[in-house]
Design a protein around this motif. Structure first.
Motif, PDB file in Angstrom:
ATOM      1  N   THR A   6       0.830  -1.204   0.000  1.00  0.00           N
ATOM      2  CA  THR A   6       0.000   0.000   0.000  1.00  0.00           C
ATOM      3  C   THR A   6       0.866   1.257   0.000  1.00  0.00           C
ATOM      4  O   THR A   6       0.579   2.219  -0.726  1.00  0.00           O
ATOM      5  CB  THR A   6      -0.925   0.004   1.236  1.00  0.00           C
ATOM      6  OG1 THR A   6      -1.730  -1.168   1.213  1.00  0.00           O
ATOM      7  CG2 THR A   6      -1.828   1.231   1.224  1.00  0.00           C
ATOM      8  N   LYS A 214      -4.200  -4.103  -3.193  1.00  0.00           N
ATOM      9  CA  LYS A 214      -3.369  -3.410  -2.205  1.00  0.00           C
ATOM     10  C   LYS A 214      -2.635  -2.227  -2.824  1.00  0.00           C
ATOM     11  O   LYS A 214      -2.518  -1.161  -2.204  1.00  0.00           O
ATOM     12  CB  LYS A 214      -2.370  -4.400  -1.601  1.00  0.00           C
ATOM     13  CG  LYS A 214      -3.014  -5.499  -0.768  1.00  0.00           C
ATOM     14  CD  LYS A 214      -2.029  -6.599  -0.443  1.00  0.00           C
ATOM     15  CE  LYS A 214      -2.728  -7.778   0.237  1.00  0.00           C
ATOM     16  NZ  LYS A 214      -1.818  -8.937   0.425  1.00  0.00           N
ATOM     17  N   SER A 217      -5.121   0.645  -3.407  1.00  0.00           N
ATOM     18  CA  SER A 217      -5.554   1.307  -2.175  1.00  0.00           C
ATOM     19  C   SER A 217      -4.599   2.429  -1.781  1.00  0.00           C
ATOM     20  O   SER A 217      -4.993   3.372  -1.090  1.00  0.00           O
ATOM     21  CB  SER A 217      -5.659   0.290  -1.032  1.00  0.00           C
ATOM     22  OG  SER A 217      -4.382  -0.203  -0.663  1.00  0.00           O
TER      23      SER A 217
END
Length: 255
Positions: A6, A214, A217
């Motif tokens: 992330t 991920k 995000s």
């Protein structure tokens, strides 16, 4: 590790929003550093690029920053080239180790080309604009399609080239068009190219869906933040620093 993906998406998204380049050029090497195989890194990054740039197409279209005729000419070359490249990889049944080595080498080469394009952009624009003027408006469709072919092969094998190299090629072929329109046009072209190439890699098993989520995000807020600061920070040192970093990573992968 999940948080690391992330954070990586956030950092890459921020740099893309700030400088306009560096998406695949940074994300794919970062994934390799995390231990992701080159094939999976390329496939995941391609769909990552398709999703992130799709939102940009909506914004640019509303602002009338897309020349759909040029986008079509680019796609005439890039999409068939991507499909042929994927078909060839599948037909040859290339062993995983050989495919990873191929992707690593092409990735390094694409990084070196991107670094060169960033560092020598003014000179390339001057030379390209001089030759483009001789073609005339009606004679530029076939060089545009040819650029699409080269981008199609390069992007499919490395996930790199649709941004910095594609935009530079358009600047060279269409020097009189506004910068915002050329950038919007290349973003519009990158979406179908990366989507087709990404789905092809997914069909070959070169995709990690959880990894993709991920990365997104982090990258989506990162792009928003970088875009907000883009007009406040000078890129006189950002672009050379990015070019040097890409050249170092690319040289390591090739050598």
């Amino acid at each position: 590790m999940d948080l690391g993906y992330t954070v990586a998406g956030l950092a890459v998204g921020f740099i893309v929003g700030l400088t306009g380049v560096g998406g695949g050029s940074l994300m794919t090497p970062i994934l390799l550093w995390f231990g992701i195989s080159p094939a999976t890194a390329v496939g995941t990054d391609l769909l990552y690029a398709a999703v992130t740039k799709a939102g940009g197409v909506v914004v640019h279209h509303r602002q009338r920053h897309i020349d759909w005729r040029i986008t079509w000419h680019l796609s005439l070359g890039s999409v068939p080239a991507a499909l042929l490249t994927l078909g060839l990889l599948s037909w040859l049944h290339v062993p995983a180790q050989v495919m990873d080595a191929l992707f690593r080498f092409v990735l390094g080469l694409a990084l070196l080309l991107t670094a060169f394009a960033i560092l020598f952009k003014p000179w390339l624009l001057k030379v390209g604009g001089h030759h483009a003027a001789k073609l005339g408006a009606d004679g530029r469709w076939w060089p545009t399609a040819l650029v699409g072919v080269m981008l199609g092969v390069l992007v499919t094998l490395s996930s790199i080239g649709a941004g910095a190299l594609g935009t530079l090629a358009l600047f060279m072929l269409y020097p009189t068009l506004p910068t915002s329109r050329l950038v919007g046009t290349e973003i519009a072209h990158a979406v179908p190219l990366t989507l087709v190439a990404g789905l092809g890699h997914a069909g070959m098993g070169h995709l990690d869906w959880m990894l993709l989520l991920k990365l997104l995000s982090g990258s989506l807020p990162g792009i928003w933040l970088g875009s907000r600061l883009a007009g406040r920070l000078s890129d006189h040192w950002l672009r050379p620093a990015l070019a040097v970093m890409l050249a170092l990573v690319g040289g390591k992968l090739v050598l």
